[in-house]
Design an enzyme around this catalytic site. Structure first.
Site, PDB file in Angstrom:
ATOM      1  CD  GLN A  16       6.171 -17.739  40.732  1.00  0.00           C
ATOM      2  OE1 GLN A  16       6.777 -17.645  39.659  1.00  0.00           O
ATOM      3  NE2 GLN A  16       5.648 -18.882  41.150  1.00  0.00           N
ATOM      4  CD  GLU A  23      -7.274 -20.425  37.614  1.00  0.00           C
ATOM      5  OE1 GLU A  23      -6.391 -21.216  37.252  1.00  0.00           O
ATOM      6  OE2 GLU A  23      -7.068 -19.571  38.515  1.00  0.00           O
ATOM      7  CG  HIS A  72      -3.981 -21.977  39.350  1.00  0.00           C
ATOM      8  ND1 HIS A  72      -3.914 -21.369  38.113  1.00  0.00           N
ATOM      9  CD2 HIS A  72      -2.712 -22.353  39.639  1.00  0.00           C
ATOM     10  CE1 HIS A  72      -2.677 -21.385  37.675  1.00  0.00           C
ATOM     11  NE2 HIS A  72      -1.924 -21.982  38.580  1.00  0.00           N
ATOM     12  CB  CYS A 132       0.232 -18.889  39.187  1.00  0.00           C
ATOM     13  SG  CYS A 132       1.243 -20.378  39.199  1.00  0.00           S
ATOM     14  N   GLY A 186       7.694 -21.450  33.556  1.00  0.00           N
ATOM     15  CA  GLY A 186       9.078 -21.003  33.607  1.00  0.00           C
ATOM     16  C   GLY A 186       9.449 -20.187  34.828  1.00  0.00           C
ATOM     17  CG  ASN A 239       0.800 -25.958  37.268  1.00  0.00           C
ATOM     18  OD1 ASN A 239       1.928 -26.404  37.449  1.00  0.00           O
ATOM     19  ND2 ASN A 239       0.360 -25.612  36.072  1.00  0.00           N
ATOM     20  CG  PHE A 241      10.207 -20.884  39.897  1.00  0.00           C
ATOM     21  CD1 PHE A 241      11.530 -20.514  40.083  1.00  0.00           C
ATOM     22  CD2 PHE A 241       9.888 -21.664  38.795  1.00  0.00           C
ATOM     23  CE1 PHE A 241      12.513 -20.915  39.196  1.00  0.00           C
ATOM     24  CE2 PHE A 241      10.859 -22.073  37.900  1.00  0.00           C
ATOM     25  CZ  PHE A 241      12.186 -21.703  38.098  1.00  0.00           C
TER      26      PHE A 241
END
Length: 373
Positions: free
Chosen positions: A262, A346, A344, A258, A232, A300, A303
């Site tokens: 933000q 990980e 990411h 991620c 989202g 992934n 935004f």
């Protein structure tokens, strides 16, 4: 099930464009969400269970999906999180020796609508040209007008708060309670492999709901704080933004990935924006400006944070950039113990080029401990 028995299905994009395919298995009906694509050649089980994909219709660009089945323990959350699957060739037979089930059974157990035999090259090309948009996948191919009306009512991803849909409802623990370091993690849609990476570095983690307060997290007595990935738009997450602001003001060790990245940017007055397509795959090239080395990364996100505002910020430094489009991939605070990345480290799935970032987090915690002795 024989090929000719597969029920006809379609993908209806918000602009009215239609692509056709066949339903996977016996599942019928309709699913709505933002259509996006992932370019990874492996790791579909991890992708489908990644909470960051909540509410999205996933197009897989790899031609074969399901060919190695699924394996217990490879999932990134307890259930499938994508809203629906769109693929080219769906394999009903799992050929991996270690597979514990077929992907067909796995998707059926999660009640997920999937469509195969789609010209995914044409669909992805269309999305690249026209941008990510809402869509519907359906076996109700004779109800296009009704589907269009329903699709028009589907909320846009901009302004949509989804972390609450995937976050834990109650705090829980992960790792060895006798570990050296204690980490308080805010679950905005956290992946299991993040927890595994922290636990592997001698950390005991307490995972908190998305709206946890600083007071609640502080009571755990953590050595460091972590803000997770998730789905989202980040802007509606006011409690998380305020939490990040307080952690930074108190100069407590903070690491964000991620969506967490933000949130940290927003807490420092840097805005975020909806990308045209987003970055989703396991081969995205990133430049580390601190080392001068390139990294192949798993990404992934739909935004990103504003580069111009970040460059002008007196206290923030851009540490990583995407080599394809120059989007900001990492920042650090020059006066506080805080850093974050858009991608990411990980993996799960993806390469391990960036796992050093977890080591950096631990080093930041160690340094903080030495300074406060």
């Amino acid at each position: 099930m024989k090929y000719q028995e597969h029920k006809k299905a379609l993908i209806l994009l918000k602009d009215g464009t239609i692509f056709y395919g066949k339903a996977v298995g016996d599942k019928q009906g309709t699913a709505f969400g933002e259509v996006c694509f992932n370019t990874g050649t492996t790791g579909y089980q991890e992708i489908f269970t990644d909470p960051s994909y909540y509410g999205q219709l996933m197009v897989t660009t790899n031609a074969h999906i399901g060919n190695y089945g699924v394996k217990e323990g490879d999932e990134e959350s307890e259930t499938v999180k994508i809203a629906g699957l769109i693929c080219k060739n769906f394999s009903y037979t799992a050929s991996r020796a270690g597979a514990t089930d077929s992907l067909e059974n796995f998707l059926a157990a999660n009640n997920l609508l999937a469509i195969s035999d789609v010209d995914t090259r044409a669909l992805v090309s269309y999305i690249r040209d026209h941008g990510a948009m809402n869509a519907a996948i359906s076996t109700e191919v004779d109800k296009i007008d009704e589907l269009k009306k329903q699709l028009a009512e589907t909320p846009n991803m901009v302004g949509l708060e989804l972390a609450s849909k995937v976050s834990t409802k109650e705090p829980y623990f992960f790792g060895d309670e006798n570990a050296t370091y204690k980490i308080a993690a805010l679950d905005l849609g956290i992946k299991k492999n993040i927890l595994r990476n922290l636990a592997k570095r001698d950390c005991y983690i307490k995972v908190f709901p998305y709206n946890a307060t600083f007071k609640e997290m502080e009571a755990f007595g953590p050595d460091g704080y972590f803000l997770s990935n998730g789905p989202g738009d980040p802007e509606p997450l006011e409690s998380a933004i305020n939490l990040a602001k307080e952690l930074i003001e108190r100069n407590l060790p903070l690491f964000g990935i991620c969506l967490g990245h933000q949130i940290i940017a927003l807490s420092q007055g840097v805005s975020t924006f909806k990308m045209y397509n987003g970055h989703r795959g396991i081969n995205h090239p990133v430049m580390n400006h601190l080392t001068g080395k390139g990294e192949i990364t798993s990404q992934n996100h739909g935004f990103a944070i504003n580069r111009e505002e970040t460059e002008k910020h007196a206290d923030l430094e851009i540490t990583h950039s995407h080599l394809n489009d120059n989007e900001v991939m990492g920042i650090r605070h020059n006066k506080k113990n805080c850093f974050s990345v858009q991608y990411h480290p990980e993996a799960g799935p993806g390469p391990n080029d960036a796992t050093y970032l977890f080591d950096q987090f631990i080093e930041n915690i160690k340094q903080q401990k030495l300074e406060t002795v």
